[in-house]
Design a protein around this motif. Structure first.
Motif, PDB file in Angstrom:
ATOM      1  N   SER A   1     -19.719  -0.284  41.016  1.00 27.35           N
ATOM      2  CA  SER A   1     -20.594  -1.425  40.805  1.00 27.35           C
ATOM      3  C   SER A   1     -21.189  -1.840  42.157  1.00 27.35           C
ATOM      4  O   SER A   1     -20.695  -1.460  43.216  1.00 27.35           O
ATOM      5  N   ALA A   2     -22.228  -2.604  42.126  1.00 29.00           N
ATOM      6  CA  ALA A   2     -22.860  -3.064  43.359  1.00 29.00           C
ATOM      7  C   ALA A   2     -21.896  -3.922  44.166  1.00 29.00           C
ATOM      8  O   ALA A   2     -21.867  -3.861  45.394  1.00 29.00           O
ATOM      9  N   ARG A   3     -21.072  -4.711  43.468  1.00 33.13           N
ATOM     10  CA  ARG A   3     -20.105  -5.569  44.150  1.00 33.13           C
ATOM     11  C   ARG A   3     -19.053  -4.745  44.888  1.00 33.13           C
ATOM     12  O   ARG A   3     -18.709  -5.034  46.036  1.00 33.13           O
ATOM     13  N   LYS A   4     -18.522  -3.719  44.233  1.00 36.02           N
ATOM     14  CA  LYS A   4     -17.513  -2.873  44.860  1.00 36.02           C
ATOM     15  C   LYS A   4     -18.112  -2.067  46.012  1.00 36.02           C
ATOM     16  O   LYS A   4     -17.475  -1.880  47.051  1.00 36.02           O
ATOM     17  N   ALA A   5     -19.344  -1.584  45.840  1.00 29.17           N
ATOM     18  CA  ALA A   5     -20.004  -0.843  46.911  1.00 29.17           C
ATOM     19  C   ALA A   5     -20.213  -1.734  48.132  1.00 29.17           C
ATOM     20  O   ALA A   5     -20.016  -1.290  49.272  1.00 29.17           O
ATOM     21  N   SER A   6     -20.559  -2.997  47.914  1.00 35.47           N
ATOM     22  CA  SER A   6     -20.732  -3.936  49.019  1.00 35.47           C
ATOM     23  C   SER A   6     -19.408  -4.188  49.723  1.00 35.47           C
ATOM     24  O   SER A   6     -19.346  -4.262  50.953  1.00 35.47           O
TER      25      SER A   6
ATOM     26  N   PHE B   1      -4.893  -8.135  61.892  1.00 33.86           N
ATOM     27  CA  PHE B   1      -5.143  -8.452  60.496  1.00 33.86           C
ATOM     28  C   PHE B   1      -6.388  -7.739  60.009  1.00 33.86           C
ATOM     29  O   PHE B   1      -7.455  -7.839  60.610  1.00 33.86           O
ATOM     30  N   ASP B   2      -6.265  -7.002  58.905  1.00 38.56           N
ATOM     31  CA  ASP B   2      -7.379  -6.282  58.290  1.00 38.56           C
ATOM     32  C   ASP B   2      -7.581  -6.856  56.899  1.00 38.56           C
ATOM     33  O   ASP B   2      -6.771  -6.644  56.006  1.00 38.56           O
ATOM     34  N   ARG B   3      -8.673  -7.562  56.706  1.00 34.45           N
ATOM     35  CA  ARG B   3      -8.946  -8.200  55.415  1.00 34.45           C
ATOM     36  C   ARG B   3      -9.618  -7.252  54.441  1.00 34.45           C
ATOM     37  O   ARG B   3      -9.892  -7.611  53.294  1.00 34.45           O
ATOM     38  N   ALA B   4      -9.912  -6.030  54.859  1.00 36.49           N
ATOM     39  CA  ALA B   4     -10.431  -4.956  54.005  1.00 36.49           C
ATOM     40  C   ALA B   4     -11.717  -5.325  53.281  1.00 36.49           C
ATOM     41  O   ALA B   4     -11.899  -5.013  52.113  1.00 36.49           O
ATOM     42  N   GLY B   5     -12.609  -6.009  53.978  1.00 35.04           N
ATOM     43  CA  GLY B   5     -13.890  -6.340  53.383  1.00 35.04           C
ATOM     44  C   GLY B   5     -13.889  -7.585  52.525  1.00 35.04           C
ATOM     45  O   GLY B   5     -14.929  -8.002  52.049  1.00 35.04           O
ATOM     46  N   HIS B   6     -12.721  -8.188  52.335  1.00 40.01           N
ATOM     47  CA  HIS B   6     -12.649  -9.420  51.551  1.00 40.01           C
ATOM     48  C   HIS B   6     -12.924 -10.609  52.457  1.00 40.01           C
ATOM     49  O   HIS B   6     -12.646 -10.574  53.650  1.00 40.01           O
TER      50      HIS B   6
END
Length: 129
Positions: A14-19, A104-109
């Motif tokens: 999805s566009a959200r996951k790709a972002s 700390f790695d927020r992993a894109g969140h």
């Protein structure tokens, strides 16, 4: 070693996951976990939180905690409170493994809500972020 995420070949996303993957890739260019200061990565789903302390040089997970564990599933708290408990638990396990400081790695969140609660719980348990 940079994590290989090729979002161009994943057309089913999805566009959200790709972002989110694009943000994660951008952050991972700068964040790397060394043995003296490993990476604390937070993975978030709609229901659960997972936190892992990873040494990227060795490619090994030093400590982990999740809301899918039996003792955390039994808590009758909201998701943010459970996320804070995950942070405390992963910090305790990391300290048992000899880790005092992490990156700390927020992993894109977004650093907000449950992701921030994991970081706060880890700090409360004495892990340096």
């Amino acid at each position: 070693m940079i994590m290989a995420i090729n979002i161009n070949h994943q057309k089913h996303l999805s566009a959200r996951k790709a972002s989110q993957l694009r943000r994660q890739k951008r952050g991972r260019k700068k964040i790397f976990g060394y043995p003296e200061r490993p990476r604390l990565v937070v993975t978030k789903s709609a229901r659960h939180m997972v936190a892992q302390v990873i040494d990227d040089v060795a490619g090994a997970t030093l400590a982990s905690a999740s809301t899918m564990e039996a003792d955390l599933r039994a808590l009758s708290a909201d998701k943010t409170a459970k996320a804070e408990k995950v942070g405390e638990l992963v910090a305790q396990r990391a300290k048992d493994a000899g880790v005092e400081q992490v990156v700390f790695d927020r992993a894109g969140h977004q650093y907000h809500g449950r992701v921030a609660a994991v970081a706060d719980g880890a700090r409360k348990a004495g892990l340096g972020l």
